[in-house]
Design a protein around this motif. Structure first.
Motif, PDB file in Angstrom:
ATOM      1  N   ARG A   1      36.670  50.020  44.313  1.00 58.72           N
ATOM      2  CA  ARG A   1      37.486  48.845  44.001  1.00 58.72           C
ATOM      3  C   ARG A   1      36.640  47.754  43.352  1.00 58.72           C
ATOM      4  O   ARG A   1      37.074  47.116  42.380  1.00 58.72           O
TER       5      ARG A   1
ATOM      6  N   TYR B   1      37.369  46.368  39.598  1.00 53.30           N
ATOM      7  CA  TYR B   1      37.699  44.962  39.394  1.00 53.30           C
ATOM      8  C   TYR B   1      36.714  44.295  38.442  1.00 53.30           C
ATOM      9  O   TYR B   1      37.075  43.344  37.739  1.00 53.30           O
TER      10      TYR B   1
ATOM     11  N   ALA C   1      43.625  37.339  36.956  1.00 46.49           N
ATOM     12  CA  ALA C   1      44.796  38.124  37.364  1.00 46.49           C
ATOM     13  C   ALA C   1      44.392  39.225  38.337  1.00 46.49           C
ATOM     14  O   ALA C   1      45.087  39.469  39.341  1.00 46.49           O
ATOM     15  N   PHE C   2      43.277  39.895  38.061  1.00 46.01           N
ATOM     16  CA  PHE C   2      42.802  40.947  38.964  1.00 46.01           C
ATOM     17  C   PHE C   2      42.345  40.363  40.291  1.00 46.01           C
ATOM     18  O   PHE C   2      42.483  41.004  41.339  1.00 46.01           O
TER      19      PHE C   2
ATOM     20  N   GLU D   1      43.712  37.949  41.814  1.00 48.60           N
ATOM     21  CA  GLU D   1      44.895  37.610  42.601  1.00 48.60           C
ATOM     22  C   GLU D   1      45.553  38.830  43.249  1.00 48.60           C
ATOM     23  O   GLU D   1      46.350  38.681  44.179  1.00 48.60           O
ATOM     24  N   ILE D   2      45.234  40.021  42.744  1.00 50.46           N
ATOM     25  CA  ILE D   2      45.886  41.234  43.260  1.00 50.46           C
ATOM     26  C   ILE D   2      45.648  41.422  44.756  1.00 50.46           C
ATOM     27  O   ILE D   2      46.605  41.641  45.516  1.00 50.46           O
ATOM     28  N   PRO D   3      44.379  41.349  45.249  1.00 48.70           N
ATOM     29  CA  PRO D   3      44.182  41.533  46.706  1.00 48.70           C
ATOM     30  C   PRO D   3      44.937  40.502  47.530  1.00 48.70           C
ATOM     31  O   PRO D   3      45.469  40.821  48.598  1.00 48.70           O
TER      32      PRO D   3
ATOM     33  N   LYS E   1      47.790  38.992  46.765  1.00 49.03           N
ATOM     34  CA  LYS E   1      49.215  39.336  46.766  1.00 49.03           C
ATOM     35  C   LYS E   1      49.480  40.546  47.651  1.00 49.03           C
ATOM     36  O   LYS E   1      50.510  40.596  48.343  1.00 49.03           O
ATOM     37  N   VAL E   2      48.561  41.510  47.628  1.00 50.43           N
ATOM     38  CA  VAL E   2      48.729  42.696  48.479  1.00 50.43           C
ATOM     39  C   VAL E   2      48.671  42.308  49.948  1.00 50.43           C
ATOM     40  O   VAL E   2      49.494  42.751  50.761  1.00 50.43           O
TER      41      VAL E   2
END
Length: 271
Positions: free
Chosen positions: A132, A136, A245-246, A248-250, A252-253
């Motif tokens: 990961r 990222y 943007a990447f 923010e992914i964790p 949001k998950v």
């Protein structure tokens, strides 16, 4: 501790320690102990001296952290090459770069830097998952490559820029993205990384100045120069936006998992 989600290490030298050594994430045995403990352990201290452990941990951190940096540099090229190949196949377009052009870029933004960074001392704590972390780091630069090169190809078709010139523009943009990626990988800068980044940049400029025909780099016309400048100025904003943007992914998950957990608990209480 394992049930609570913590990584667990276990040390031991006797038969009574075998079950705990097998269950631990990292098991360490002493050579002077029982043979069974040594056989089930992942690490055996041959001199039976725990004072060697700080050096072992430091070496593990150096290897993992440095491989993460080097792997991110290599993965950028794989990401944009894979998707760019599909774009050119589906759109029946000419592949925009040649192996000769990529040889200079790969050597100065991937090959030499990754070799030096892999051997550099690094005692930072290992955080997160390896795959990961690498994705990222590499994905934003790979996506940036795809966007700016695809934009260059569209401009070339719209304004009838020759294929050789389009190929040179694409190669230069890949180099710009490569140096932006190298800059990010080198953060935080120290003396070695400053020297590495500056020397790679100087060598690239020298290669363009004195050996451009060897690497199939053509002189750009006024229109081609403008196209290159426009997309080169877009590289950093695009890379920065995709990186955010990447990042923010964790979050949001995790937020989605919390919401789902609360809903499941409420449904259980209601039932």
């Amino acid at each position: 501790l394992k049930n609570a989600g913590h990584p667990v290490a276990m040390t031991g030298d006797g038969v009574n320690d075998v079950l705990a050594l097998k269950e631990a994430d990292c098991s360490i045995a002493m050579a002077s102990g029982s043979d069974v403990a040594s056989q089930v352990s992942q690490l055996v201290l041959l001199n039976s001296d725990f004072s060697a452990m700080p050096a072992v941990v430091a070496e593990g951190r150096r290897v993992i952290n440095n491989i993460e940096r080097s792997a991110a540099l290599f993965l950028v090229k794989n990401i944009f090459s894979f998707f760019l190949a599909w774009i050119t196949i589906i759109g029946t377009l000419a592949y925009p770069v040649t192996p000769a052009q990529l040889s200079l870029i790969n050597a100065l933004t991937i090959g030499i830097p990754s070799f030096i960074l892999a051997l550099e001392p690094n005692t930072n704590i290992v955080r997160g998952k390896f795959l990961r972390n690498v994705l990222y780091r590499a994905a934003p630069a790979g996506i940036t490559d795809i966007l700016v090169i695809f934009g260059t190809m569209l401009f070339s078709v719209a304004f009838s820029i020759p294929q050789d010139e389009t190929s040179t523009i694409a190669a230069l943009l890949i180099a710009v993205v490569g140096f932006v990626m190298l800059y990010r990988v080198c953060i935080p800068f120290n003396r070695i990384r400053k020297l590495l980044f500056a020397s790679m940049l100087v060598l690239f400029i020298a290669g363009l100045a004195f050996a451009a025909p060897l690497f199939s780099m053509e002189r750009l016309s006024f229109g081609g120069t403008l196209v290159f400048i426009v997309f080169a100025l877009l590289v950093y904003p695009i890379n920065h936006a995709v990186t955010r943007a990447f990042a923010e992914i964790p979050k949001k998950v995790r937020r989605l998992i919390r919401i789902m957990t609360v809903k499941i608990r409420k449904s259980k209480l209601l039932s």
